[in-house]
Design an enzyme around this catalytic site. Structure first.
Site: not given
Length: 177
Positions: A106, A118
């Site tokens: 998250e 990411y």
């Protein structure tokens, strides 16, 4: 500047890791939480050590064929020197070694820098957790790598890792990327 070493987090690292965590986040983990995670059989916790000083940390849970990155922070003064990227690569390598096919995390919706890192390693947003962060009720994006065994992801990961290995982590500190 000295060489960067990614190594296992130790009990004696926890106070410094907590200090870095407090610099990085308004919702931070307690010493008790980090200490408990160090004895968690599914936990994988690492620090970035530069001459005995902790510049960052990362933690994950490796459960069956899935990995979940639970915490990740880099000291504000150590950012932009590939330290966070090296920590992330270490966790991804361990997840693959451990047979994890899916990897999740998250991230704050406003943390576009982390999201870019990411995405660089193949994470994609798949959902949103409404009001996930209690300090300001900000949403979290849930990001996944769907299949680490897929040739496309392996190729991407190998290319990104090779490019990172060609860069110096903390040498030339006056020349951040």
């Amino acid at each position: 500047m000295s060489r960067l070493v990614i190594r296992p987090m130790r009990r004696e690292d926890v106070p410094t890791v907590c200090a870095v965590d407090r610099l990085c986040f308004t919702c931070h983990w307690s010493e008790y939480t980090f200490l408990a995670e160090l004895t968690n059989t599914v936990g994988y916790y690492r620090v970035a050590d530069v001459e005995g000083k902790i510049a960052g940390y990362i933690g994950s849970h490796l459960i069956l064929d899935e990995a979940h990155i639970t915490t990740f922070g880099v000291h504000p003064h150590a950012r932009r020197y590939h330290i966070g990227e090296r920590l992330l690569v270490d966790v991804l390598e361990e997840a693959v070694r451990s047979g994890c096919r899916r990897i999740t995390l998250e991230v704050r919706e406003s943390n576009v820098g982390a999201q870019a890192l990411y995405r660089k390693y193949g994470f994609s947003p798949i959902s949103r957790r409404k009001r996930y962060y209690p300090d300001n009720n900000e949403d979290a994006l849930v990001m996944w790598i769907e299949d680490t065994t897929r040739l496309g992801w392996r190729t991407l990961f190998d290319e990104r890792r090779a490019a990172l290995n060609g860069k110096r982590a903390t040498d030339d500190a006056d020349q951040p990327d």
